[in-house]
Design a protein around this motif. Sequence first.
Motif, PDB file in Angstrom:
ATOM      1  N   ALA A   9       6.789  29.301 -21.800  1.00  0.00           N
ATOM      2  CA  ALA A   9       7.837  29.534 -22.973  1.00  0.00           C
ATOM      3  C   ALA A   9       7.535  31.202 -23.606  1.00  0.00           C
ATOM      4  CB  ALA A   9       7.240  28.797 -23.953  1.00  0.00           C
ATOM      5  N   ALA A  10       6.048  31.696 -23.601  1.00  0.00           N
ATOM      6  CA  ALA A  10       5.816  32.981 -24.118  1.00  0.00           C
ATOM      7  C   ALA A  10       6.760  34.074 -23.117  1.00  0.00           C
ATOM      8  CB  ALA A  10       4.357  33.035 -24.117  1.00  0.00           C
ATOM      9  N   ALA A  11       6.658  33.966 -21.841  1.00  0.00           N
ATOM     10  CA  ALA A  11       7.050  34.772 -21.016  1.00  0.00           C
ATOM     11  C   ALA A  11       8.817  35.050 -21.162  1.00  0.00           C
ATOM     12  CB  ALA A  11       7.043  34.336 -19.455  1.00  0.00           C
ATOM     13  N   VAL A  12       9.388  33.911 -21.252  1.00  0.00           N
ATOM     14  CA  VAL A  12      10.900  33.867 -21.496  1.00  0.00           C
ATOM     15  C   VAL A  12      11.318  34.198 -22.987  1.00  0.00           C
ATOM     16  CG1 VAL A  12      12.687  32.300 -21.782  1.00  0.00           C
ATOM     17  CG2 VAL A  12      11.313  31.902 -19.809  1.00  0.00           C
ATOM     18  N   LEU A  13      10.455  34.205 -24.039  1.00  0.00           N
ATOM     19  CA  LEU A  13      10.558  34.637 -25.216  1.00  0.00           C
ATOM     20  C   LEU A  13      10.575  36.142 -25.313  1.00  0.00           C
ATOM     21  CD1 LEU A  13       9.260  31.750 -27.524  1.00  0.00           C
ATOM     22  CD2 LEU A  13      11.565  32.573 -27.500  1.00  0.00           C
ATOM     23  N   ALA A  14       9.626  36.776 -24.455  1.00  0.00           N
ATOM     24  CA  ALA A  14       9.248  38.076 -24.366  1.00  0.00           C
ATOM     25  C   ALA A  14      10.507  38.875 -23.680  1.00  0.00           C
ATOM     26  CB  ALA A  14       8.126  38.287 -23.493  1.00  0.00           C
ATOM     27  N   HIS A  15      11.349  38.330 -23.139  1.00  0.00           N
ATOM     28  CA  HIS A  15      12.659  38.790 -22.608  1.00  0.00           C
ATOM     29  C   HIS A  15      13.503  39.433 -23.719  1.00  0.00           C
ATOM     30  CE1 HIS A  15      16.297  39.779 -20.411  1.00  0.00           C
ATOM     31  NE2 HIS A  15      15.695  39.630 -19.314  1.00  0.00           N
ATOM     32  N   PRO A  16      14.079  40.659 -23.569  1.00  0.00           N
ATOM     33  CA  PRO A  16      14.787  41.070 -25.003  1.00  0.00           C
ATOM     34  C   PRO A  16      16.045  40.629 -25.145  1.00  0.00           C
ATOM     35  CG  PRO A  16      14.638  42.785 -23.038  1.00  0.00           C
ATOM     36  CD  PRO A  16      13.594  41.952 -22.496  1.00  0.00           C
ATOM     37  N   ALA A  17      16.573  39.944 -23.814  1.00  0.00           N
ATOM     38  CA  ALA A  17      18.046  39.312 -24.473  1.00  0.00           C
ATOM     39  C   ALA A  17      17.746  37.580 -24.975  1.00  0.00           C
ATOM     40  CB  ALA A  17      18.818  39.229 -23.102  1.00  0.00           C
ATOM     41  N   VAL A  18      16.627  37.217 -24.791  1.00  0.00           N
ATOM     42  CA  VAL A  18      16.467  36.041 -25.545  1.00  0.00           C
ATOM     43  C   VAL A  18      16.275  35.924 -26.977  1.00  0.00           C
ATOM     44  CG1 VAL A  18      14.912  33.962 -25.299  1.00  0.00           C
ATOM     45  CG2 VAL A  18      15.600  35.201 -23.191  1.00  0.00           C
ATOM     46  N   VAL A  19      17.192  35.130 -27.458  1.00  0.00           N
ATOM     47  CA  VAL A  19      17.001  35.058 -28.978  1.00  0.00           C
ATOM     48  C   VAL A  19      15.835  33.815 -29.193  1.00  0.00           C
ATOM     49  CG1 VAL A  19      18.085  34.238 -31.166  1.00  0.00           C
ATOM     50  CG2 VAL A  19      19.342  35.769 -29.318  1.00  0.00           C
ATOM     51  N   ARG A  20      16.121  32.814 -28.593  1.00  0.00           N
ATOM     52  CA  ARG A  20      15.200  31.751 -28.741  1.00  0.00           C
ATOM     53  C   ARG A  20      15.387  30.558 -27.557  1.00  0.00           C
ATOM     54  NH1 ARG A  20      19.213  31.099 -32.459  1.00  0.00           N
ATOM     55  NH2 ARG A  20      20.353  28.983 -32.211  1.00  0.00           N
ATOM     56  N   LEU A  21      14.373  29.881 -27.601  1.00  0.00           N
ATOM     57  CA  LEU A  21      14.607  28.498 -26.624  1.00  0.00           C
ATOM     58  C   LEU A  21      15.101  27.608 -27.428  1.00  0.00           C
ATOM     59  CD1 LEU A  21      10.633  28.530 -25.446  1.00  0.00           C
ATOM     60  CD2 LEU A  21      12.773  29.216 -24.035  1.00  0.00           C
ATOM     61  N   ASP A  22      15.752  26.639 -26.615  1.00  0.00           N
ATOM     62  CA  ASP A  22      16.684  25.589 -27.099  1.00  0.00           C
ATOM     63  C   ASP A  22      16.279  24.388 -26.404  1.00  0.00           C
ATOM     64  OD1 ASP A  22      19.154  25.395 -28.909  1.00  0.00           O
ATOM     65  OD2 ASP A  22      19.638  24.396 -26.962  1.00  0.00           O
ATOM     66  N   GLY A  23      16.698  23.310 -26.945  1.00  0.00           N
ATOM     67  CA  GLY A  23      16.270  21.581 -26.223  1.00  0.00           C
ATOM     68  C   GLY A  23      17.482  21.417 -25.398  1.00  0.00           C
ATOM     69  N   GLY A  24      18.686  22.231 -25.462  1.00  0.00           N
ATOM     70  CA  GLY A  24      19.555  21.739 -24.781  1.00  0.00           C
ATOM     71  C   GLY A  24      20.532  20.760 -25.445  1.00  0.00           C
ATOM     72  N   PRO A  25      21.546  20.205 -25.064  1.00  0.00           N
ATOM     73  CA  PRO A  25      22.611  19.729 -25.948  1.00  0.00           C
ATOM     74  C   PRO A  25      22.067  18.346 -26.582  1.00  0.00           C
ATOM     75  CG  PRO A  25      23.407  19.652 -23.790  1.00  0.00           C
ATOM     76  CD  PRO A  25      21.935  20.532 -23.698  1.00  0.00           C
ATOM     77  N   PHE A  26      21.073  17.689 -25.758  1.00  0.00           N
ATOM     78  CA  PHE A  26      20.454  16.351 -26.575  1.00  0.00           C
ATOM     79  C   PHE A  26      19.051  16.557 -26.549  1.00  0.00           C
ATOM     80  CE2 PHE A  26      23.979  15.035 -24.008  1.00  0.00           C
ATOM     81  CZ  PHE A  26      24.848  14.617 -24.898  1.00  0.00           C
ATOM     82  N   GLY A  27      18.355  17.763 -26.773  1.00  0.00           N
ATOM     83  CA  GLY A  27      17.062  17.912 -26.845  1.00  0.00           C
ATOM     84  C   GLY A  27      16.124  17.669 -25.611  1.00  0.00           C
ATOM     85  N   THR A  28      16.616  17.406 -24.573  1.00  0.00           N
ATOM     86  CA  THR A  28      15.725  17.089 -23.445  1.00  0.00           C
ATOM     87  C   THR A  28      15.228  18.110 -22.734  1.00  0.00           C
ATOM     88  OG1 THR A  28      17.686  17.028 -22.080  1.00  0.00           O
ATOM     89  CG2 THR A  28      17.363  14.837 -23.174  1.00  0.00           C
ATOM     90  N   VAL A  29      15.535  19.322 -22.945  1.00  0.00           N
ATOM     91  CA  VAL A  29      14.745  20.288 -22.039  1.00  0.00           C
ATOM     92  C   VAL A  29      13.580  20.674 -22.951  1.00  0.00           C
ATOM     93  CG1 VAL A  29      14.544  22.562 -21.347  1.00  0.00           C
ATOM     94  CG2 VAL A  29      16.971  21.138 -21.374  1.00  0.00           C
ATOM     95  N   ALA A  30      12.389  20.088 -22.536  1.00  0.00           N
ATOM     96  CA  ALA A  30      11.201  20.058 -23.275  1.00  0.00           C
ATOM     97  C   ALA A  30       9.860  19.618 -22.348  1.00  0.00           C
ATOM     98  CB  ALA A  30      11.158  19.285 -24.597  1.00  0.00           C
ATOM     99  N   THR A  31       8.717  19.988 -22.854  1.00  0.00           N
ATOM    100  CA  THR A  31       7.823  19.524 -22.096  1.00  0.00           C
ATOM    101  C   THR A  31       6.778  18.935 -23.258  1.00  0.00           C
ATOM    102  OG1 THR A  31       7.687  21.252 -20.492  1.00  0.00           O
ATOM    103  CG2 THR A  31       5.745  20.074 -20.825  1.00  0.00           C
ATOM    104  N   ALA A  32       6.325  17.527 -22.826  1.00  0.00           N
ATOM    105  CA  ALA A  32       5.466  16.811 -23.789  1.00  0.00           C
ATOM    106  C   ALA A  32       4.001  17.012 -23.432  1.00  0.00           C
ATOM    107  CB  ALA A  32       6.038  15.420 -23.529  1.00  0.00           C
ATOM    108  N   LEU A  33       3.171  17.538 -24.495  1.00  0.00           N
ATOM    109  CA  LEU A  33       2.008  17.914 -24.485  1.00  0.00           C
ATOM    110  C   LEU A  33       1.314  16.984 -25.669  1.00  0.00           C
ATOM    111  CD1 LEU A  33       2.129  21.737 -24.082  1.00  0.00           C
ATOM    112  CD2 LEU A  33       1.765  19.881 -22.036  1.00  0.00           C
ATOM    113  N   PRO A  34       0.012  16.679 -25.425  1.00  0.00           N
ATOM    114  CA  PRO A  34      -0.695  15.911 -26.582  1.00  0.00           C
ATOM    115  C   PRO A  34      -0.405  16.694 -27.740  1.00  0.00           C
ATOM    116  CG  PRO A  34      -2.263  16.514 -24.460  1.00  0.00           C
ATOM    117  CD  PRO A  34      -0.932  17.200 -24.253  1.00  0.00           C
ATOM    118  N   GLY A  35       0.240  15.717 -28.517  1.00  0.00           N
ATOM    119  CA  GLY A  35       0.418  16.029 -30.034  1.00  0.00           C
ATOM    120  C   GLY A  35       1.655  16.928 -30.174  1.00  0.00           C
ATOM    121  N   ARG A  36       2.398  17.186 -29.236  1.00  0.00           N
ATOM    122  CA  ARG A  36       3.348  18.256 -29.570  1.00  0.00           C
ATOM    123  C   ARG A  36       4.444  18.419 -28.360  1.00  0.00           C
ATOM    124  NH1 ARG A  36       2.310  23.590 -27.287  1.00  0.00           N
ATOM    125  NH2 ARG A  36       0.336  23.600 -26.196  1.00  0.00           N
ATOM    126  N   ARG A  37       5.523  19.075 -28.589  1.00  0.00           N
ATOM    127  CA  ARG A  37       6.488  19.396 -27.359  1.00  0.00           C
ATOM    128  C   ARG A  37       6.647  20.879 -27.433  1.00  0.00           C
ATOM    129  NH1 ARG A  37      11.188  15.889 -26.673  1.00  0.00           N
ATOM    130  NH2 ARG A  37      12.376  17.692 -27.448  1.00  0.00           N
TER     131      ARG A  37
END
Length: 91
Positions: A9-37
């Motif tokens: 996430a940090a590497a992708v967000l550092a790219h100058p053309a990336v405005v933000r990360l997005d969960g996709g149309p149904f919010g399914t693009v994510a990684t579940a970690l303990p207590g957060r996504r």
Amino acid sequence: MPDIADRLAAAVLAHPAVVRLDGGPFGTVATALPGRRVVGVGVDARGGVEVAVVLTADRPIPAVTAELRELVRGVAGGVPVDVHVSDVEAR
């Protein structure tokens, strides 16, 4: 030590053309970690990576997605990478 999803996430967000990360149309693009996504970065059990982003409108999308694939491979190794462009915004 940060999880691989956090590093990606940090590497992708550092790219100058990336405005933000997005969960996709149904919010399914994510990684579940303990207590957060980590929304916008999905790492599957076999090591493949899926990234969903919103990009700026000032760069060619195919070129940016190719750069993001290489960027992700640089962090995660030679894994399969899917890049989804959820939207494009003017800055």
